[in-house]
Design a protein around this motif. Structure first.
Motif, PDB file in Angstrom:
ATOM      1  N   LEU A 143     -10.662  12.105  15.819  1.00  0.00           N
ATOM      2  CA  LEU A 143     -11.855  12.950  15.856  1.00  0.00           C
ATOM      3  C   LEU A 143     -12.063  13.572  14.481  1.00  0.00           C
ATOM      4  CD1 LEU A 143     -14.144  14.573  17.228  1.00  0.00           C
ATOM      5  CD2 LEU A 143     -12.382  16.215  17.979  1.00  0.00           C
ATOM      6  N   VAL A 144     -13.228  13.333  13.887  1.00  0.00           N
ATOM      7  CA  VAL A 144     -13.572  13.879  12.572  1.00  0.00           C
ATOM      8  C   VAL A 144     -14.679  14.903  12.745  1.00  0.00           C
ATOM      9  CG1 VAL A 144     -14.402  13.379  10.254  1.00  0.00           C
ATOM     10  CG2 VAL A 144     -12.956  11.707  11.451  1.00  0.00           C
ATOM     11  N   HIS A 145     -14.404  16.159  12.386  1.00  0.00           N
ATOM     12  CA  HIS A 145     -15.426  17.195  12.417  1.00  0.00           C
ATOM     13  C   HIS A 145     -16.218  17.176  11.105  1.00  0.00           C
ATOM     14  CE1 HIS A 145     -14.203  18.824  16.188  1.00  0.00           C
ATOM     15  NE2 HIS A 145     -12.997  19.199  15.771  1.00  0.00           N
ATOM     16  N   ALA A 146     -17.506  17.493  11.184  1.00  0.00           N
ATOM     17  CA  ALA A 146     -18.414  17.412  10.027  1.00  0.00           C
ATOM     18  C   ALA A 146     -18.403  15.992   9.470  1.00  0.00           C
ATOM     19  CB  ALA A 146     -18.041  18.425   8.954  1.00  0.00           C
ATOM     20  N   ALA A 147     -18.606  15.045  10.356  1.00  0.00           N
ATOM     21  CA  ALA A 147     -18.418  13.634  10.017  1.00  0.00           C
ATOM     22  C   ALA A 147     -19.422  13.096   9.016  1.00  0.00           C
ATOM     23  CB  ALA A 147     -18.464  12.787  11.293  1.00  0.00           C
ATOM     24  N   ALA A 148     -20.564  13.755   8.855  1.00  0.00           N
ATOM     25  CA  ALA A 148     -21.576  13.258   7.924  1.00  0.00           C
ATOM     26  C   ALA A 148     -21.451  13.879   6.537  1.00  0.00           C
ATOM     27  CB  ALA A 148     -22.982  13.510   8.470  1.00  0.00           C
ATOM     28  N   GLY A 149     -20.518  14.797   6.361  1.00  0.00           N
ATOM     29  CA  GLY A 149     -20.372  15.482   5.085  1.00  0.00           C
ATOM     30  C   GLY A 149     -19.667  14.652   4.023  1.00  0.00           C
ATOM     31  N   GLY A 150     -19.421  15.279   2.880  1.00  0.00           N
ATOM     32  CA  GLY A 150     -18.842  14.571   1.749  1.00  0.00           C
ATOM     33  C   GLY A 150     -17.502  13.939   2.030  1.00  0.00           C
ATOM     34  N   VAL A 151     -16.609  14.667   2.702  1.00  0.00           N
ATOM     35  CA  VAL A 151     -15.310  14.117   3.082  1.00  0.00           C
ATOM     36  C   VAL A 151     -15.421  13.365   4.406  1.00  0.00           C
ATOM     37  CG1 VAL A 151     -12.912  14.655   3.652  1.00  0.00           C
ATOM     38  CG2 VAL A 151     -14.079  15.954   1.869  1.00  0.00           C
ATOM     39  N   GLY A 152     -16.187  13.922   5.327  1.00  0.00           N
ATOM     40  CA  GLY A 152     -16.248  13.375   6.678  1.00  0.00           C
ATOM     41  C   GLY A 152     -16.723  11.939   6.752  1.00  0.00           C
ATOM     42  N   HIS A 153     -17.780  11.596   6.010  1.00  0.00           N
ATOM     43  CA  HIS A 153     -18.307  10.227   6.126  1.00  0.00           C
ATOM     44  C   HIS A 153     -17.338   9.207   5.556  1.00  0.00           C
ATOM     45  CE1 HIS A 153     -19.472  10.469   1.879  1.00  0.00           C
ATOM     46  NE2 HIS A 153     -19.889   9.218   1.916  1.00  0.00           N
ATOM     47  N   LEU A 154     -16.497   9.631   4.617  1.00  0.00           N
ATOM     48  CA  LEU A 154     -15.454   8.750   4.092  1.00  0.00           C
ATOM     49  C   LEU A 154     -14.282   8.671   5.067  1.00  0.00           C
ATOM     50  CD1 LEU A 154     -15.598  10.004   0.407  1.00  0.00           C
ATOM     51  CD2 LEU A 154     -16.489   7.832   1.275  1.00  0.00           C
ATOM     52  N   ALA A 155     -13.962   9.799   5.713  1.00  0.00           N
ATOM     53  CA  ALA A 155     -12.883   9.809   6.705  1.00  0.00           C
ATOM     54  C   ALA A 155     -13.199   8.869   7.865  1.00  0.00           C
ATOM     55  CB  ALA A 155     -12.654  11.226   7.219  1.00  0.00           C
ATOM     56  N   VAL A 156     -14.459   8.845   8.291  1.00  0.00           N
ATOM     57  CA  VAL A 156     -14.864   7.926   9.367  1.00  0.00           C
ATOM     58  C   VAL A 156     -14.541   6.484   8.964  1.00  0.00           C
ATOM     59  CG1 VAL A 156     -16.879   6.922  10.518  1.00  0.00           C
ATOM     60  CG2 VAL A 156     -16.641   9.413  10.360  1.00  0.00           C
ATOM     61  N   GLN A 157     -14.896   6.120   7.744  1.00  0.00           N
ATOM     62  CA  GLN A 157     -14.694   4.744   7.295  1.00  0.00           C
ATOM     63  C   GLN A 157     -13.221   4.413   7.090  1.00  0.00           C
ATOM     64  OE1 GLN A 157     -17.840   3.537   4.210  1.00  0.00           O
ATOM     65  NE2 GLN A 157     -18.048   5.764   4.285  1.00  0.00           N
ATOM     66  N   ILE A 158     -12.462   5.364   6.563  1.00  0.00           N
ATOM     67  CA  ILE A 158     -11.040   5.128   6.316  1.00  0.00           C
ATOM     68  C   ILE A 158     -10.285   4.997   7.637  1.00  0.00           C
ATOM     69  CG2 ILE A 158      -8.935   6.234   5.443  1.00  0.00           C
ATOM     70  CD1 ILE A 158     -10.726   7.261   3.095  1.00  0.00           C
ATOM     71  N   ALA A 159     -10.589   5.880   8.589  1.00  0.00           N
ATOM     72  CA  ALA A 159      -9.950   5.772   9.907  1.00  0.00           C
ATOM     73  C   ALA A 159     -10.307   4.443  10.565  1.00  0.00           C
ATOM     74  CB  ALA A 159     -10.372   6.941  10.788  1.00  0.00           C
ATOM     75  N   LYS A 160     -11.552   4.036  10.423  1.00  0.00           N
ATOM     76  CA  LYS A 160     -11.990   2.776  11.008  1.00  0.00           C
ATOM     77  C   LYS A 160     -11.288   1.597  10.331  1.00  0.00           C
ATOM     78  CE  LYS A 160     -14.453   0.891  14.174  1.00  0.00           C
ATOM     79  NZ  LYS A 160     -14.239   1.243  15.586  1.00  0.00           N
ATOM     80  N   ALA A 161     -11.129   1.666   9.001  1.00  0.00           N
ATOM     81  CA  ALA A 161     -10.446   0.598   8.272  1.00  0.00           C
ATOM     82  C   ALA A 161      -8.996   0.473   8.703  1.00  0.00           C
ATOM     83  CB  ALA A 161     -10.533   0.858   6.772  1.00  0.00           C
ATOM     84  N   ARG A 162      -8.418   1.564   9.232  1.00  0.00           N
ATOM     85  CA  ARG A 162      -7.041   1.552   9.708  1.00  0.00           C
ATOM     86  C   ARG A 162      -6.947   1.241  11.190  1.00  0.00           C
ATOM     87  NH1 ARG A 162      -5.094   6.643   5.822  1.00  0.00           N
ATOM     88  NH2 ARG A 162      -4.758   5.325   3.994  1.00  0.00           N
ATOM     89  N   GLY A 163      -8.071   0.853  11.780  1.00  0.00           N
ATOM     90  CA  GLY A 163      -8.060   0.353  13.149  1.00  0.00           C
ATOM     91  C   GLY A 163      -8.248   1.371  14.236  1.00  0.00           C
ATOM     92  N   ALA A 164      -8.684   2.587  13.889  1.00  0.00           N
ATOM     93  CA  ALA A 164      -8.814   3.651  14.879  1.00  0.00           C
ATOM     94  C   ALA A 164     -10.122   3.555  15.651  1.00  0.00           C
ATOM     95  CB  ALA A 164      -8.732   5.010  14.191  1.00  0.00           C
ATOM     96  N   TYR A 165     -10.133   4.221  16.804  1.00  0.00           N
ATOM     97  CA  TYR A 165     -11.355   4.508  17.550  1.00  0.00           C
ATOM     98  C   TYR A 165     -11.822   5.859  17.026  1.00  0.00           C
ATOM     99  CZ  TYR A 165     -14.504   5.498  21.487  1.00  0.00           C
ATOM    100  OH  TYR A 165     -15.600   5.792  22.264  1.00  0.00           O
ATOM    101  N   VAL A 166     -13.012   5.898  16.399  1.00  0.00           N
ATOM    102  CA  VAL A 166     -13.434   7.084  15.644  1.00  0.00           C
ATOM    103  C   VAL A 166     -14.541   7.840  16.369  1.00  0.00           C
ATOM    104  CG1 VAL A 166     -14.313   7.945  13.453  1.00  0.00           C
ATOM    105  CG2 VAL A 166     -12.807   5.938  13.491  1.00  0.00           C
ATOM    106  N   ILE A 167     -14.293   9.133  16.569  1.00  0.00           N
ATOM    107  CA  ILE A 167     -15.255  10.052  17.176  1.00  0.00           C
ATOM    108  C   ILE A 167     -15.659  11.052  16.099  1.00  0.00           C
ATOM    109  CG2 ILE A 167     -15.643  11.686  19.056  1.00  0.00           C
ATOM    110  CD1 ILE A 167     -12.936  10.442  20.243  1.00  0.00           C
ATOM    111  N   GLY A 168     -16.939  11.366  16.014  1.00  0.00           N
ATOM    112  CA  GLY A 168     -17.393  12.320  15.012  1.00  0.00           C
ATOM    113  C   GLY A 168     -18.272  13.398  15.599  1.00  0.00           C
ATOM    114  N   THR A 169     -18.183  14.607  15.022  1.00  0.00           N
ATOM    115  CA  THR A 169     -19.149  15.649  15.365  1.00  0.00           C
ATOM    116  C   THR A 169     -20.143  15.746  14.219  1.00  0.00           C
ATOM    117  OG1 THR A 169     -17.794  17.438  14.406  1.00  0.00           O
ATOM    118  CG2 THR A 169     -17.477  16.936  16.741  1.00  0.00           C
ATOM    119  N   ALA A 170     -21.429  15.728  14.568  1.00  0.00           N
ATOM    120  CA  ALA A 170     -22.502  15.780  13.578  1.00  0.00           C
ATOM    121  C   ALA A 170     -23.815  16.014  14.302  1.00  0.00           C
ATOM    122  CB  ALA A 170     -22.574  14.475  12.788  1.00  0.00           C
ATOM    123  N   ARG A 171     -24.800  16.517  13.587  1.00  0.00           N
ATOM    124  CA  ARG A 171     -26.122  16.666  14.184  1.00  0.00           C
ATOM    125  C   ARG A 171     -26.701  15.292  14.542  1.00  0.00           C
ATOM    126  NH1 ARG A 171     -29.509  19.068   9.935  1.00  0.00           N
ATOM    127  NH2 ARG A 171     -27.943  18.202   8.541  1.00  0.00           N
TER     128      ARG A 171
END
Length: 300
Positions: A143-171
């Protein structure tokens, strides 16, 4: 050379253009002609005095840079003048300047497929996400909070690249953008309490602060990890971990490989001139930025 400095702590208007000497690299350092830098939350926190790690003014902000090596100090073997690089500066003489000196170990070669503006958006944000999520394993729920922000949007991609199921909070306005980056599930935090919408999470990456860390513990598995990149007061729970990024050219090289493989992209909402740095800081502090704001030279 021109640089942005401040004589006092305060709002964006304390930032001013000054003329200073071009620095010279010491042993293990390189001199870089800065093509672009970007704004991180730490910049406005340091400018205003919320964070005091740089000590009292005057100082020059800017932790991220992309540019061209113009001179190398002794003991530097990986870079030579003319190399296009990107990486970090962690000093009182930061990258809001025409030239900057930084340790060679904080840098790596810029991926050829991206320009300097995109490269400058990556170092601090991508390293924060890369290092925080180093333990992510395939099929884990992240779960990535502020998923669309500067760190968050990269965290979504990095977690996904490592094979995770990714959940994000964002507007909601950012949900399509995040799905395009690989997010599997999205929660509009303005309409839904995430603690009622998700459970059995293996790793929470908090980029919001406030009560988000404590609330996030409710959705973690008994052996999950709560990684806090924003909070000021640590929580007494074995699952809680405070995270700080570490400058690392070696880690940036791995990030550059993902960029080259088209598995990671940095979002730049706006490119602005350093002459407009005060306006850029006001925009960055609004909390309504998708990705990063990038600053280039005084001519835009």
């Amino acid at each position: 050379m021109k640089a942005i400095s401040q004589r006092t702590l305060g709002g964006p208007d304390v930032l001013e253009t000054v003329e200073i000497d071009i620095p010279r690299p010491g042993s293990g350092e390189v001199l870089v002609r800065v093509a672009a830098t970007s704004i991180n939350a730490a910049d406005w926190k340091l400018r205003s005095g919320v964070v005091t790690k740089l000590g009292p003014p005057p100082f020059t902000l800017g932790f991220d840079l992309s540019g061209v090596v113009t001179e190398v100090g002794s003991e530097v073997t990986e870079f030579r003048p003319g190399d296009e690089i990107f990486g970090n500066v962690v000093s009182r003489a930061g990258a809001y300047a025409e030239y900057v000196v930084t340790p060679a170990e904080f840098l790596t070669h810029k991926p050829a497929r991206i320009d300097h503006a995109v490269a400058a958006a990556l170092p601090t944000a991508a390293l924060t996400a890369w290092q925080a999520l180093t333990d992510v394993r395939p099929k884990q729920r992240v779960l990535v909070h502020a998923a669309a922000g500067g760190v968050g949007h990269l965290a979504v991609q990095i977690a996904k690249a490592r094979g995770a199921y990714v959940i994000g909070t964002a507007r909601t306005v950012n949900h399509e953008f995040l799905r395009g980056l690989g997010a599997d599930e999205l929660i509009d935090y303005t309409a839904t309490d995430f603690t009622t919408a998700v459970s059995a999470v293996d790793i929470v990456f908090d980029l919001v602060g406030g009560d988000y860390a404590a609330r996030s513990l409710r959705v973690l598995t008994p052996h999950g990890r709560m990684i806090d990149a924003q909070g000021e007061e640590p929580l007494v729970d074995p699952r809680y971990h405070r995270h700080y990024f570490t400058p690392s050219g070696a880690d940036l090289k791995e990030i550059a490989n993902l960029v080259t493989a088209r598995r990671l992209r940095g979002e730049v909402e706006r490119v602005m001139s350093l002459a407009d740095v005060a306006e850029a800081h006001k925009l960055a502090e609004s909390g309504r930025v998708r990705g990063k704001i990038v600053l280039t030279g005084w001519n835009g």
